[in-house]
Design an enzyme around this catalytic site. Structure first.
Site, PDB file in Angstrom:
ATOM      1  N   ASP A 248       2.939  -0.737   0.010  1.00 33.12           N
ATOM      2  CA  ASP A 248       2.054  -0.338   1.104  1.00 33.12           C
ATOM      3  C   ASP A 248       0.644  -0.874   0.905  1.00 33.12           C
ATOM      4  OD1 ASP A 248       3.951   1.027   2.466  1.00 33.12           O
ATOM      5  OD2 ASP A 248       3.506   2.963   1.545  1.00 33.12           O
ATOM      6  N   LYS A 270       0.554  -0.624   6.181  1.00 34.17           N
ATOM      7  CA  LYS A 270       0.291   0.024   7.465  1.00 34.17           C
ATOM      8  C   LYS A 270      -1.127   0.533   7.435  1.00 34.17           C
ATOM      9  CE  LYS A 270       4.469   2.438   7.515  1.00 34.17           C
ATOM     10  NZ  LYS A 270       5.196   3.607   7.898  1.00 34.17           N
ATOM     11  N   THR A 331      -0.282  12.515  -6.447  1.00 40.06           N
ATOM     12  CA  THR A 331      -0.738  12.480  -5.057  1.00 40.06           C
ATOM     13  C   THR A 331      -2.264  12.478  -5.001  1.00 40.06           C
ATOM     14  OG1 THR A 331      -0.436  13.471  -2.886  1.00 40.06           O
ATOM     15  CG2 THR A 331      -0.723  14.994  -4.739  1.00 40.06           C
ATOM     16  N   MET A 383      -5.463  11.657   5.624  1.00 37.27           N
ATOM     17  CA  MET A 383      -5.699  10.898   6.866  1.00 37.27           C
ATOM     18  C   MET A 383      -6.613  11.709   7.791  1.00 37.27           C
ATOM     19  SD  MET A 383      -1.844   9.404   7.407  1.00 37.27           S
ATOM     20  CE  MET A 383      -0.974  10.803   6.710  1.00 37.27           C
TER      21      MET A 383
END
Ligand code: SAH
Length: 464
Positions: A248, A270, A331, A383
């Site tokens: 990614d 992306k 994460t 995000m």
């Protein structure tokens, strides 16, 4: 395409050239690389020409070309640099059945000589139909730089090895073997001589034969927040063994460096709301490579199971009975909370923490705002930059205290890491001022611990 490129066999063929000056010398330097029998007609030959004739590299006639001199020749070059003389010799050559090239006269030539990059037996011919010789030269220079001079040697040795490589299944395994040879093992070995290249080929082949016997497999690997030292040992091992790495946008270059040198690297980056590789294409790539027997690493930022559309990819792989496993990663919420010296949960403050996404496939994502608006709640918002104003609005509407701390950590764990300390009230304004361009994690309900901030960059002070 007016001029159609072909490679002409010259072994034992006759090539005739008329001329003895600079243009003739330039053409002859190229022609002498071929295996043709070269005849040159020049009343006043340059000294080099005489030397080449003495060395038997061509036959020199110190007179002007006459009728009958071009008989049985395949190609003829008019290189006298004199329009009248070139027209005369070209007429003879045409009548005697040769293909004619007049130097610097595209219009009257039946063929042109391309710019050539010579790594015999690998030959690259570049032509622009006379439109842009400068461009042809630039392309040639570029290729000359990029292709190792040893490429020819490698191709020659490789050619002798072709039969042996039949031990590998046709298709991808064989292609991978040759790619490995030409771009990795071969160039490394060639410095030690041709015998070393042969040995490298042997070793490489047995390596690939063992690998080809393994069935294809997909490892969904968490690449962590960016710092390569935050990769797990299992992630490193998977990268070490990968034939193909599909990664990614947020995977840092330092981590890609750790992949096996021979691995094929596929970028399916992306970007937030921007252009992206469709999920179906990614699914297809996973299946296609695993089915061809490759050990595939699907490298996702952070932890693959957090906002990573992992299930869709697992479903696609599962549907084709391909083996897979997940390697957990750190994460970004974990990396980000470490950067501000806080805990995700704390006795007496919050007994649970939510991982939210600011937007989903339909736009800004909806959540249980009323619950989150209560005092002491903590959320890690992924995000969340573009949706900051939306989130602020919802929380305030549901009664959240405007002074609730909000902290953004941009590029957590990376050298460019920045921390923005703000409140729910000031969030949209401060965020705009901060002009964050990297990935950022938003903590709702957490402020940086003072000691942690002292050790790192404090965005607010810097901006004041
Ligand atoms: N699977 C990833 C999340 C993918 S969604 C994980 O577990 O972290 C992409 C979002 O992750 C980004 O918009 C940003 O909010 C967050 N993110 C990823 N890398 C980050 C980093 N180094 N620092 C801060 N946030 C990051």
């Amino acid at each position: 395409m007016d001029h159609f490129p072909i490679f002409l066999s010259t072994k034992g063929q006759r090539i005739v050239l008329s001329g003895g000056g600079d243009a003739a010398l330039a053409k002859l330097r190229l022609l002498m690389k071929s295996e043709a029998k070269i005849s040159v007609y020049a009343p006043a030959p340059a000294p080099e020409l005489v030397q080449w004739a003495d060395a038997d590299r061509l036959t020199l006639h110190t007179r002007a070309l006459q009728l009958g001199d071009v008989l049985c020749a395949k190609l003829f070059y008019a290189a006298d640099e004199d329009d009248v003389e070139d027209a005369r010799t070209a007429t003879i050559a045409r009548a005697e059945g040769a293909l004619v090239n007049i130097v610097d006269n595209l219009h009257d030539s039946a063929f042109i000589t391309p710019a050539i990059v010579d790594r015999d037996p690998v030959t690259i011919a570049i032509g622009t139909e006379g439109a842009a010789p400068v461009l042809a030269r630039a392309i040639k220079a570029d290729l000359e730089e990029r292709l190792p001079t040893t490429l020819g040697t490698l191709a020659r040795i490789g050619k002798g090895f072709r039969k042996m490589a039949d031990a590998l299944p046709f298709g991808r395994p064989r292609r991978d073997f040759w790619r490995d040879y030409y771009f990795n093992a071969g160039p490394r070995a060639v410095a030690d001589g041709e015998a070393a290249v042969g040995a490298a080929l042997d070793g490489l082949l047995s390596d690939h034969v063992t690998r080809a016997a393994r069935p294809g497999h997909v490892a969904f690997v968490g690449g962590g927040p960016g710092d390569p030292e935050l990769l797990t040992l299992k992630a490193r091992r998977a990268l070490d063994e990968a034939d193909v790495v599909i990664y990614d946008r947020l995977i840092s270059p330092e981590i890609l460096e750790l992949a096996r040198r021979e691995a094929q690297m596929i970028d399916v980056g992306k970007e937030g709301f921007g252009p992206s590789t469709p999920q179906e294409t990614i699914n297809d790539l996973l299946v296609e490579h695993a089915q061809s027997g490759a050990q595939v690493v699907r490298l996702k930022s952070g932890d693959a199971t957090v906002f990573g559309r992992l299930d869709e990819e697992i479903d696609a792989v599962d549907a084709h009975n391909i083996g897979w496993h997940i390697v957990p990663g750190i994460t970004s919420a974990s990396a980000a909370v470490a950067a501000i010296g806080q805990s995700l949960t704390k006795r007496g403050r919050n007994a649970s923490v939510r991982f939210l996404t600011g937007h989903d496939m339909k736009g800004f994502a909806d959540h249980d705002w009323a619950n989150l608006a209560r005092p002491g709640e903590v959320a890690a918002i992924y995000m969340g930059k573009k949706s900051a104003r939306f989130i602020q609005g919802r929380l305030i509407m549901h009664g959240a205290d405007r002074t609730t701390p909000v902290t953004l950590i941009e590029n957590a764990s990376r050298p460019e890491q920045r921390i923005l300390e703000t409140t729910l009230d000031r969030l949209p304004v401060d965020l705009t001022d901060a002009e964050m361009t990297g990935p950022a994690l938003t903590f709702y309900g957490l402020a940086p611990r003072a000691a942690a901030l002292a050790a790192t960059e404090i965005l607010q002070e810097e901006m004041a």
